[in-house]
Scaffold this active site. Structure first.
Site, PDB file in Angstrom:
ATOM      1  N   CYS A  21      -7.151  17.728 -10.173  1.00 20.43           N
ATOM      2  CA  CYS A  21      -7.919  18.348 -11.238  1.00 20.43           C
ATOM      3  C   CYS A  21      -8.951  19.310 -10.707  1.00 20.43           C
ATOM      4  CB  CYS A  21      -8.415  17.370 -12.258  1.00 20.43           C
ATOM      5  SG  CYS A  21      -9.751  16.513 -11.629  1.00 20.43           S
ATOM      6  N   HIS A  26      -6.485  13.383  -7.044  1.00 18.17           N
ATOM      7  CA  HIS A  26      -6.023  12.184  -7.667  1.00 18.17           C
ATOM      8  C   HIS A  26      -5.114  11.456  -6.961  1.00 18.17           C
ATOM      9  CE1 HIS A  26      -7.488  12.466 -11.995  1.00 18.17           C
ATOM     10  NE2 HIS A  26      -7.670  13.894 -11.481  1.00 18.17           N
ATOM     11  N   TYR A 115      -4.747  -7.003   8.162  1.00 18.57           N
ATOM     12  CA  TYR A 115      -5.194  -7.111   6.778  1.00 18.57           C
ATOM     13  C   TYR A 115      -6.411  -8.239   6.671  1.00 18.57           C
ATOM     14  CZ  TYR A 115      -0.587  -4.729   5.906  1.00 18.57           C
ATOM     15  OH  TYR A 115       0.536  -3.918   5.937  1.00 18.57           O
ATOM     16  N   ARG A 129      -3.691 -11.086   1.729  1.00 18.02           N
ATOM     17  CA  ARG A 129      -2.571 -10.412   0.626  1.00 18.02           C
ATOM     18  C   ARG A 129      -2.965  -9.542  -0.378  1.00 18.02           C
ATOM     19  NH1 ARG A 129       1.646 -15.159  -0.878  1.00 18.02           N
ATOM     20  NH2 ARG A 129       3.085 -13.604   0.145  1.00 18.02           N
ATOM     21  N   ASN A 138      -2.391   2.300  -2.562  1.00 16.22           N
ATOM     22  CA  ASN A 138      -3.191   3.325  -2.213  1.00 16.22           C
ATOM     23  C   ASN A 138      -2.721   4.859  -2.318  1.00 16.22           C
ATOM     24  OD1 ASN A 138      -4.848   5.221  -0.846  1.00 16.22           O
ATOM     25  ND2 ASN A 138      -3.899   4.711   1.097  1.00 16.22           N
ATOM     26  N   CYS A 146      -4.158   3.724   5.077  1.00 20.93           N
ATOM     27  CA  CYS A 146      -3.592   2.554   5.202  1.00 20.93           C
ATOM     28  C   CYS A 146      -2.611   2.335   6.225  1.00 20.93           C
ATOM     29  CB  CYS A 146      -2.951   2.232   3.747  1.00 20.93           C
ATOM     30  SG  CYS A 146      -1.762   3.561   3.140  1.00 20.93           S
ATOM     31  N   HIS A 147      -2.142   3.292   6.964  1.00 18.74           N
ATOM     32  CA  HIS A 147      -1.044   3.048   7.871  1.00 18.74           C
ATOM     33  C   HIS A 147      -1.742   2.677   9.204  1.00 18.74           C
ATOM     34  CE1 HIS A 147      -2.838   7.093   8.728  1.00 18.74           C
ATOM     35  NE2 HIS A 147      -2.773   6.907   9.863  1.00 18.74           N
ATOM     36  N   GLU A 175      -1.447   9.286  16.448  1.00 25.29           N
ATOM     37  CA  GLU A 175      -3.263   9.207  16.601  1.00 25.29           C
ATOM     38  C   GLU A 175      -3.217   8.712  17.969  1.00 25.29           C
ATOM     39  OE1 GLU A 175      -4.875   6.842  13.420  1.00 25.29           O
ATOM     40  OE2 GLU A 175      -4.047   8.353  11.965  1.00 25.29           O
TER      41      GLU A 175
END
Length: 179
Positions: A21, A26, A115, A129, A138, A146-147, A175
């Site tokens: 937006c 978003h 994690y 978890r 995500n 998150c990767h 990366e």
């Protein structure tokens, strides 16, 4: 609350859908039809706009610049502002948002964290978890990396609910080879 627009851009990992937006992003995600079977990366693909609901958008321009640096000139990532997120979708008190923020702030390009390690960073050492759930939810693929979150034993885990594990492995390799 927000009038949302959609932009589709080409990238080395396939088409990305950017929902935004005038206040900010978003979400940014690979299009739905990309999965382990259909994933065909093209390292040389430049990040370009394929379609956009709104022709003139600082938000999209910022996102495209950041993505271009991520894929093709990672040395410039620290010089480019991360695209702005819409303030109306951020709830800094929500656990998932705190996890995303800690991940963004602490796990830089080419690095990984477990994690459990991310749960510790958030101050909830027994919430590995729940961190996994936050990663699955995500909405900001690549921006909130998150990767880079892997299992404690070094396995990659289930990226995008296990539908895009090859994408995660490609991103991690990308990366590592561009540090």
């Amino acid at each position: 609350m927000c009038e949302k627009y959609t932009c589709i851009c080409l990238s080395p990992i396939g088409n990305l859908k950017i929902l935004y937006c005038l206040n900010g992003l978003h979400s940014i995600q690979q299009v739905e039809n990309i999965n382990d079977e259909s994933f065909q990366p093209n390292r040389s693909q430049m990040v370009t706009i394929e379609s956009n609901d709104k022709n003139d958008s600082v938000i999209v321009d910022s996102c495209i610049s950041w993505l271009q640096a991520y894929f093709h000139d990672p040395d410039k990532l620290s010089l480019i502002d991360q695209p702005k997120l819409c303030k109306f979708i951020i709830d800094e008190n929500a656990f998932q948002h705190r996890v995303w923020l800690k991940l963004y702030e602490n796990v830089k390009y080419g690095n990984t964290i477990s994690y459990g390690g991310l749960a510790q960073l958030v101050g909830s050492p027994n919430a590995a978890r729940a961190v996994g759930t936050a990663m699955k939810c995500n909405p900001f693929q690549l921006l909130v990396p998150c990767h880079r979150v892997i299992q404690g034993n070094g396995n990659t885990g289930r990226y995008s609910g296990g539908k895009r594990n090859t994408v995660k492995m490609w991103l991690l390799k990308h990366e590592k080879t561009n540090i």
